[in-house]
Design a protein around this motif. Sequence first.
Motif, short mmCIF file in Angstrom:
data_model
loop_
_atom_site.label_atom_id
_atom_site.label_comp_id
_atom_site.label_asym_id
_atom_site.label_seq_id
_atom_site.Cartn_x
_atom_site.Cartn_y
_atom_site.Cartn_z
N LYS A 44 0.83 -1.21 0.00
CA LYS A 44 0.00 0.00 0.00
C LYS A 44 0.86 1.26 0.00
O LYS A 44 0.58 2.24 -0.71
CB LYS A 44 -0.92 0.01 1.23
CG LYS A 44 -1.90 1.18 1.26
CD LYS A 44 -2.82 1.07 2.45
CE LYS A 44 -3.84 2.21 2.44
NZ LYS A 44 -3.25 3.53 2.44
N ALA A 45 1.94 1.23 0.78
CA ALA A 45 2.84 2.38 0.82
C ALA A 45 3.48 2.61 -0.55
O ALA A 45 3.59 3.76 -1.02
CB ALA A 45 3.92 2.17 1.88
N ALA A 46 3.90 1.53 -1.22
CA ALA A 46 4.50 1.67 -2.55
C ALA A 46 3.48 2.21 -3.55
O ALA A 46 3.79 3.06 -4.38
CB ALA A 46 5.03 0.31 -3.02
N LYS A 47 2.24 1.71 -3.45
CA LYS A 47 1.18 2.19 -4.35
C LYS A 47 0.89 3.66 -4.11
O LYS A 47 0.74 4.45 -5.05
CB LYS A 47 -0.07 1.34 -4.13
CG LYS A 47 -1.20 1.68 -5.09
CD LYS A 47 -2.38 0.74 -4.86
CE LYS A 47 -3.52 1.09 -5.82
NZ LYS A 47 -4.70 0.19 -5.61
N ASP A 48 0.82 4.04 -2.82
CA ASP A 48 0.56 5.45 -2.48
C ASP A 48 1.71 6.34 -2.96
O ASP A 48 1.48 7.45 -3.47
CB ASP A 48 0.38 5.61 -0.97
CG ASP A 48 -0.90 4.95 -0.48
OD1 ASP A 48 -1.78 4.67 -1.33
OD2 ASP A 48 -1.03 4.71 0.73
N ALA A 49 2.95 5.85 -2.81
CA ALA A 49 4.11 6.64 -3.27
C ALA A 49 4.08 6.82 -4.78
O ALA A 49 4.36 7.90 -5.31
CB ALA A 49 5.41 5.96 -2.84
N LYS A 50 3.74 5.76 -5.51
CA LYS A 50 3.65 5.84 -6.98
C LYS A 50 2.56 6.82 -7.40
O LYS A 50 2.74 7.62 -8.32
CB LYS A 50 3.38 4.44 -7.54
CG LYS A 50 3.37 4.40 -9.05
CD LYS A 50 3.16 2.96 -9.53
CE LYS A 50 3.15 2.92 -11.07
NZ LYS A 50 2.94 1.51 -11.55
N LYS A 51 1.44 6.77 -6.70
CA LYS A 51 0.33 7.68 -7.00
C LYS A 51 0.72 9.12 -6.71
O LYS A 51 0.43 10.03 -7.48
CB LYS A 51 -0.89 7.28 -6.18
CG LYS A 51 -2.12 8.11 -6.48
CD LYS A 51 -3.31 7.62 -5.67
CE LYS A 51 -4.55 8.47 -5.96
NZ LYS A 51 -5.71 8.01 -5.16
N ALA A 52 1.41 9.33 -5.57
CA ALA A 52 1.85 10.68 -5.22
C ALA A 52 2.85 11.22 -6.24
O ALA A 52 2.81 12.40 -6.61
CB ALA A 52 2.47 10.67 -3.82
N LYS A 53 3.76 10.36 -6.70
CA LYS A 53 4.73 10.79 -7.71
C LYS A 53 4.04 11.17 -9.01
O LYS A 53 4.38 12.17 -9.65
CB LYS A 53 5.75 9.68 -7.97
CG LYS A 53 6.86 10.07 -8.93
CD LYS A 53 7.85 8.94 -9.13
CE LYS A 53 8.99 9.38 -10.05
NZ LYS A 53 8.51 9.80 -11.37
N ALA A 54 3.06 10.34 -9.43
CA ALA A 54 2.33 10.66 -10.66
C ALA A 54 1.59 11.99 -10.53
O ALA A 54 1.57 12.81 -11.45
CB ALA A 54 1.35 9.53 -10.98
N GLU A 55 1.00 12.23 -9.36
CA GLU A 55 0.29 13.49 -9.14
C GLU A 55 1.26 14.68 -9.15
O GLU A 55 0.96 15.73 -9.71
CB GLU A 55 -0.44 13.42 -7.80
CG GLU A 55 -1.27 14.65 -7.47
CD GLU A 55 -2.43 14.86 -8.41
OE1 GLU A 55 -2.96 15.99 -8.44
OE2 GLU A 55 -2.81 13.91 -9.13
N ALA A 56 2.44 14.47 -8.53
CA ALA A 56 3.44 15.54 -8.53
C ALA A 56 3.93 15.83 -9.94
O ALA A 56 4.10 17.00 -10.32
CB ALA A 56 4.62 15.15 -7.63
N ASP A 57 4.15 14.77 -10.73
CA ASP A 57 4.57 14.98 -12.12
C ASP A 57 3.51 15.72 -12.92
O ASP A 57 3.82 16.60 -13.73
CB ASP A 57 4.87 13.63 -12.78
CG ASP A 57 6.10 12.95 -12.19
OD1 ASP A 57 6.91 13.67 -11.54
OD2 ASP A 57 6.26 11.73 -12.36
N ARG A 58 2.24 15.36 -12.68
CA ARG A 58 1.15 16.03 -13.40
C ARG A 58 1.08 17.51 -13.04
O ARG A 58 0.94 18.38 -13.91
CB ARG A 58 -0.18 15.36 -13.06
CG ARG A 58 -1.37 15.90 -13.84
CD ARG A 58 -2.68 15.36 -13.29
NE ARG A 58 -2.91 15.84 -11.93
CZ ARG A 58 -3.37 17.06 -11.64
NH1 ARG A 58 -3.61 17.92 -12.61
NH2 ARG A 58 -3.56 17.42 -10.39
#
Length: 285
Positions: free
Chosen positions: A95-109
């Motif tokens: 879950k932490a890895a998934k949340d980190a990936k989602k946060a990175k995608a949002e930051a990139d966007r």
Amino acid sequence: MSQTAPIRSHRKPRRSASKMAFRAGVAGGVLSTIAVAGAAAPANAEPLTETTLEMPTLGSLQADLASAVSASAEASQQEALDQSLAAQENAALQKAAKDAKKAKAEADRKAEAEKAEKAEKARAEARAEANERASRTAARTSLAAKSSSSSSSSDSSAGSSSDSQVATGSAAAIVAFARAQVGDAYVRGGTGPNSWDCSGLVQAAYRAAGIDLPRVSGDQSSRGTSVSLSNLQPGDLLYWGSRSGSYHVAIYVGGGKYVGAQNPSTGVVERSLDWDTPSGAVRIL
């Protein structure tokens, strides 16, 4: 089974005579030792007591079994608990890895959106600056045209010479536009509003008077009617080289001067005809 095969006997095998004799000898020796020891013992010695081994009772066996079952159950429960904790930890890591990936995608966007917004803002500022400069240029052109018209009227009444001629009508608009660009940069292929090459400036100046000219100097100098350098009028087109193959053009502004986009080191300048005498001139108006 074959009828002639030997049938194995189910009787116990007989002990050999040597083994029986050996065991009898050992037993006799032990009994003799006990007899001698009994005879040698004092008369008042206490009789030997018989020692018995205490066998575990059924109750103690049940208790031990219950204890073993309880310990096994506790071990199984602990193993199950460890497995549950490991599963929870693994789920938490995923879950932490998934949340980190989602946060990175949002930051990139967000970064891309901010970058696009800054680029659009820069383009808008550039357009606004260009429009403002164009407005200032138009204002200078209008003011110069009015000033030229006023000067032309006064010079005509005073009977001025051809060297002091000023432009009127369409020629005034051409001259005013050309002079308004003095100081701009020279850029090969430039067509304004802040940088020009020679034919780009001439084309834009004539367009200000409502006259369309070709883009390149050779085609521009081929238009109109040839005039001598001694009979120039404001607004005439000057060229260097042959008329149909000119390599440079400029605009005569009166008073023995011209305005042209000369080269990258000078930019758009106003110069005397003596500074760089043209090869010829044409009158397009």
